[in-house]
Scaffold this active site. Structure first.
Site, PDB file in Angstrom:
ATOM      1  N   CYS A   1      28.322  41.226  45.320  1.00  0.00           N
ATOM      2  CA  CYS A   1      28.313  39.793  45.006  1.00  0.00           C
ATOM      3  C   CYS A   1      27.595  39.487  43.698  1.00  0.00           C
ATOM      4  O   CYS A   1      27.988  38.579  42.961  1.00  0.00           O
ATOM      5  CB  CYS A   1      27.697  38.988  46.151  1.00  0.00           C
ATOM      6  SG  CYS A   1      26.068  39.553  46.692  1.00  0.00           S
TER       7      CYS A   1
ATOM      8  N   HIS B   1      22.207  37.674  49.166  1.00  0.00           N
ATOM      9  CA  HIS B   1      23.543  37.209  48.812  1.00  0.00           C
ATOM     10  C   HIS B   1      23.424  36.474  47.490  1.00  0.00           C
ATOM     11  O   HIS B   1      22.351  35.961  47.147  1.00  0.00           O
ATOM     12  CB  HIS B   1      24.115  36.296  49.899  1.00  0.00           C
ATOM     13  CG  HIS B   1      25.559  35.959  49.694  1.00  0.00           C
ATOM     14  ND1 HIS B   1      26.507  36.910  49.360  1.00  0.00           N
ATOM     15  CD2 HIS B   1      26.234  34.771  49.757  1.00  0.00           C
ATOM     16  CE1 HIS B   1      27.689  36.337  49.231  1.00  0.00           C
ATOM     17  NE2 HIS B   1      27.553  35.034  49.463  1.00  0.00           N
TER      18      HIS B   1
ATOM     19  N   ASP C   1      31.435  30.773  45.999  1.00  0.00           N
ATOM     20  CA  ASP C   1      31.075  31.934  46.816  1.00  0.00           C
ATOM     21  C   ASP C   1      32.368  32.619  47.234  1.00  0.00           C
ATOM     22  O   ASP C   1      33.140  32.085  48.041  1.00  0.00           O
ATOM     23  CB  ASP C   1      30.277  31.478  48.050  1.00  0.00           C
ATOM     24  CG  ASP C   1      29.880  32.625  48.973  1.00  0.00           C
ATOM     25  OD1 ASP C   1      30.210  33.800  48.663  1.00  0.00           O
ATOM     26  OD2 ASP C   1      29.245  32.360  50.009  1.00  0.00           O
TER      27      ASP C   1
END
Length: 202
Positions: free
Chosen positions: A27, A80, A96
C-alpha cells in the site's frame, strides 16, 4: 459503490481504481504511485495531497470495509497507507485501493465506515496517523521491499514489477513512516480523534 458517487463538481486526482498502479500488500508504494500521478499530470495542487500512514506502537490496527474483510469484521493490519486529498472546494477525499468503499471516498464516509472510533476498542488497537505532505513523500520515501521476504528469502507476496523506490539519501526508510513517534520521520502524527478534528468535516 464506485466513482459515480463522488460529487459532480469534484475532479478525481488519480486514474480510476482499475487503472491505478496496484500491488496487493504494498500500500505504501500504491499511494506513492498515486502521488506521482497527481504531480506528473497536474490533476491538483500537490499541497492539497497527503500520504497517511495508519499504525500504532503495537502495529495492530483494525480497519473495516477492506477487500480482505470477512463480513463486518475489521482486518487487523500492522499498518495501512491511504491518500488524503483536501480539495479547494472544501471537501476531503480518501483514496484507498484496498477498500470496498467508493474510490475516492469522502473523508467523512471513510472515517465513519472504515476507521470508526477508538472509543470501544482496547487501547492496544487505538489508531495513530502520520500525515505526510505528498511532495515530501515523493522526495523522501524509499523501500527495498526486504520486509516482504521471509527468513528464507522468499517473497511473502509478489513485489511490484517496477524498480524499488529509492532516493539519493536512502534505499530503505519505510520504518520511519510506520513509526508513530512524533520525534521520528516526516509529517505530523495524530491520534484518531485529533485527526478527525483537524481534517474531518468542519
Amino acid at each position: 459503490m464506485n466513482e459515480e458517487s463522488t460529487p459532480s463538481e469534484y475532479t478525481i486526482i488519480t486514474p480510476s481504481r482499475n487503472e491505478c498502479v496496484y500491488t496487493s500488500c504494498y500500500c505504501e508504494e500504491n499511494v506513492w504511485k498515486m502521488c506521482e500521478f497527481a504531480k506528473d499530470q497536474g490533476t491538483c495542487s500537490l499541497d492539497e495531497v497527503y500520504t497517511v500512514f495508519i499504525s500504532n506502537e503495537r502495529k495492530t490496527i483494525p480497519i473495516w470495509k477492506q477487500k480482505s474483510s470477512r463480513g463486518d469484521k475489521p482486518v487487523i493490519w500492522d499498518y495501512h497507507v491511504i491518500l488524503l486529498h483536501t480539495s479547494k472546494e472544501g471537501q476531503s477525499f480518501i483514496y484507498d485501493l484496498d477498500t470496498i468503499l467508493p474510490f475516492p471516498c469522502s473523508l467523512d464516509m471513510y472515517l465513519t465506515e472504515a476507521l470508526r472510533s477508538d472509543e470501544y476498542l482496547k487501547p492496544a488497537y487505538w489508531r495513530k496517523l502520520r500525515v505526510v505532505p505528498a511532495d515530501i513523500y515523493l522526495k523522501k520515501f524509499a523501500s527495498d521491499r526486504l520486509h516482504m521476504k521471509d527468513c528464507d528469502g522468499n517473497w511473502r507476496m509478489p513485489p511490484p514489477t517496477y524498480p524499488c523506490i529509492e532516493t539519493s539519501e536512502s534505499k530503505m526508510n519505510l520504518d520511519d513512516f510506520i513509526c508513530m513517534d512524533a520525534q521520528v520521520g516526516y509529517g505530523e502524527v495524530y491520534d484518531l480523534s485529533d485527526f478527525v478534528q483537524h481534517f474531518g468535516v468542519k
